[in-house]
Design an enzyme around this catalytic site. Structure first.
Site, short mmCIF file in Angstrom:
data_model
loop_
_atom_site.label_atom_id
_atom_site.label_comp_id
_atom_site.label_asym_id
_atom_site.label_seq_id
_atom_site.Cartn_x
_atom_site.Cartn_y
_atom_site.Cartn_z
N TYR A 155 35.28 44.84 32.43
CA TYR A 155 34.90 43.52 33.15
C TYR A 155 35.29 42.47 32.07
CZ TYR A 155 32.63 40.38 36.26
OH TYR A 155 32.16 39.28 37.13
N LYS A 175 38.28 39.93 33.20
CA LYS A 175 38.12 38.57 33.52
C LYS A 175 38.37 37.49 32.51
CE LYS A 175 35.68 39.36 37.44
NZ LYS A 175 36.27 38.63 38.70
N VAL A 218 42.39 45.91 48.08
CA VAL A 218 43.50 45.07 47.23
C VAL A 218 44.05 45.66 46.24
CG1 VAL A 218 42.27 42.76 47.77
CG2 VAL A 218 41.74 43.87 45.74
N1 LIG Z 1 27.54 37.51 41.43
C1 LIG Z 1 27.65 36.89 40.22
O1 LIG Z 1 26.67 36.47 39.42
C2 LIG Z 1 29.33 36.79 39.58
C3 LIG Z 1 29.21 36.03 38.29
C4 LIG Z 1 30.42 35.77 38.09
C5 LIG Z 1 31.60 36.44 38.36
N2 LIG Z 1 31.50 36.92 40.03
C6 LIG Z 1 32.59 37.31 40.66
O2 LIG Z 1 32.59 37.15 41.97
C7 LIG Z 1 33.39 37.92 42.85
C8 LIG Z 1 32.50 38.32 43.88
O3 LIG Z 1 31.41 39.27 43.55
P1 LIG Z 1 29.95 39.04 44.31
O4 LIG Z 1 28.88 39.02 43.44
O5 LIG Z 1 29.90 38.15 45.42
O6 LIG Z 1 29.86 40.76 44.37
P2 LIG Z 1 29.89 41.67 45.78
O7 LIG Z 1 28.79 41.26 46.63
O8 LIG Z 1 29.83 43.05 45.44
O9 LIG Z 1 31.44 41.23 46.49
C9 LIG Z 1 32.37 42.11 46.10
C10 LIG Z 1 33.51 41.70 47.03
O10 LIG Z 1 34.60 42.61 46.27
C11 LIG Z 1 34.98 43.39 47.58
N3 LIG Z 1 35.80 44.47 47.02
C12 LIG Z 1 35.48 45.41 46.15
N4 LIG Z 1 36.53 46.25 45.79
C13 LIG Z 1 37.54 45.88 46.91
C14 LIG Z 1 38.69 46.32 46.99
N5 LIG Z 1 39.32 47.47 46.31
N6 LIG Z 1 39.63 45.94 47.95
C15 LIG Z 1 39.04 44.79 48.75
N7 LIG Z 1 37.90 44.12 48.36
C16 LIG Z 1 37.27 44.72 47.51
C17 LIG Z 1 33.66 43.97 48.39
O11 LIG Z 1 34.21 44.21 49.55
P3 LIG Z 1 34.29 45.76 50.15
O12 LIG Z 1 33.49 46.57 49.54
O13 LIG Z 1 33.94 45.36 51.49
O14 LIG Z 1 35.94 45.97 50.07
C18 LIG Z 1 32.96 42.61 48.33
O15 LIG Z 1 33.39 41.88 49.48
C19 LIG Z 1 33.60 39.01 41.79
O16 LIG Z 1 34.95 38.97 41.48
C20 LIG Z 1 32.80 38.95 40.68
O17 LIG Z 1 33.47 39.68 39.59
C21 LIG Z 1 30.24 37.10 40.36
#
Ligand SMILES: NC(=O)c1ccc[n+]([C@@H]2O[C@H](COP(=O)([O-])OP(=O)(O)OC[C@H]3O[C@@H](n4cnc5c(N)ncnc54)[C@H](OP(=O)(O)O)[C@@H]3O)[C@@H](O)[C@H]2O)c1
Length: 266
Positions: free
Chosen positions: A171, A175, A78
């Protein structure tokens, strides 16, 4: 939107709590190769949407598509302008519309207040803020022509309050920016039929949060500070997602729904 006590459909059983009729809707989910994004893609598909699941790790997307009917994998970094355009143009060329965009791809910051490098700061903004903005523009133009659409930006509790004692300036900035970008786009598009909302998750165990969940100290810190005394579970974001993706939220725009067990209310 109905609850599983209202009906006994497979999708209501699958979500464990909620279902929505998204039949005929086309959804794009970014960052669908793991964690929250994979779950978002699965839940939208189980509720009838055709889901374009995108990320860089295509083999993971393919595994998801093999397991869940209604998911189409598309490779997309992205942060790459050509990839972003191909993702949206390809979706429109193959399916003629885009009804739901879940801007989920993102990552945590990699430096503290006085140490984070400019390069790290700019890279995180490019992924967590610029990419969602451009994708919202690309999908938004098609949605305005359709007269309807729902854009869902995945923010974070760390975009609403400080992450102290964790320090992640890029971050927090990206966000927090996404939360106000959500308001800005929502108001600008309010009369077009396109709604823009956000979800701000608390702490969920994914690859991104592995470090905090891996140590007893990290787990204790989270539990101590979450009023409900537990971290997020796999299906805890399903309700917010289905509400914002479906017509059940037809009069809601510009909001970021916080799903955090009370973390930001302390
Ligand atoms: N887990 C939590 O507690 C939490 C809390 C608040 C917010 N969030 C937010 O939730 C969202 C998902 O995070 P997650 O916790 O599920 O982490 P995650 O398992 O590490 O997932 C992150 C996703 O983003 C993708 N990604 C990273 N860089 C990318 C790029 N340049 N282009 C396209 N895709 C990309 C990764 O896919 P690839 O590496 O295959 O590209 C992966 O599918 C994030 O925005 C995170 O900030 C998570």
């Amino acid at each position: 939107m109905t609850t599983s006590s209202d009906q006994n459909t497979p999708s209501a059983q699958a979500t464990g709590a909620l279902s929505a009729d998204l039949t005929g809707r086309v959804a794009i989910v970014t960052g669908a190769s793991s964690g929250l994004g994979a779950r978002f893609a699965e839940i939208l598909a189980e509720n009838g949407a055709l889901v374009i699941a995108s990320a860089r790790r295509v083999e993971r997307l393919q595994a998801l598509a093999d397991r869940v009917p209604g998911i189409e994998p598309v490779a997309c970094d992205v942060t790459n302008p050509d990839d972003r355009r191909a993702l949206v143009d390809g979706t429109l060329a193959r399916h003629g519309r885009v009804d739901i965009l879940v801007n989920n791809a993102g990552r945590g910051g990699t430096g503290t207040a006085l140490e984070e490098t400019l390069e790290s700061f700019e890279n995180d903004l490019a992924l967590n803020l610029t990419a969602p903005f451009v994708l919202a523009q690309l999908c938004g133009r098609a949605m305005v022509e359709q007269g309807a659409g729902s854009i869902i930006n995945v923010a974070s509790i760390l975009g609403l309050v400080s992450g102290s004692p964790l320090s992640q300036p890029s971050y927090a900035a990206s966000k927090g920016g996404l939360v106000n970008l959500t308001r800005e786009l929502a108001v600008s598009l309010a009369r077009t039929g396109v709604r823009v909302n956000g979800i701000a998750p608390g702490w969920f165990p994914t690859e991104a949060t592995e470090g905090v969940f891996a140590t007893e100290r990290g787990r204790d810190w989270m539990i101590r500070n979450i009023p409900m005394r537990r971290t997020g579970e796999e299906d805890d974001l399903d309700g917010a997602l289905l509400l914002l993706a479906s017509d059940a939220s037809r009069y809601i725009t510009g909001q970021t729904l916080v799903v955090d067990g009370g973390w930001t209310s302390r």
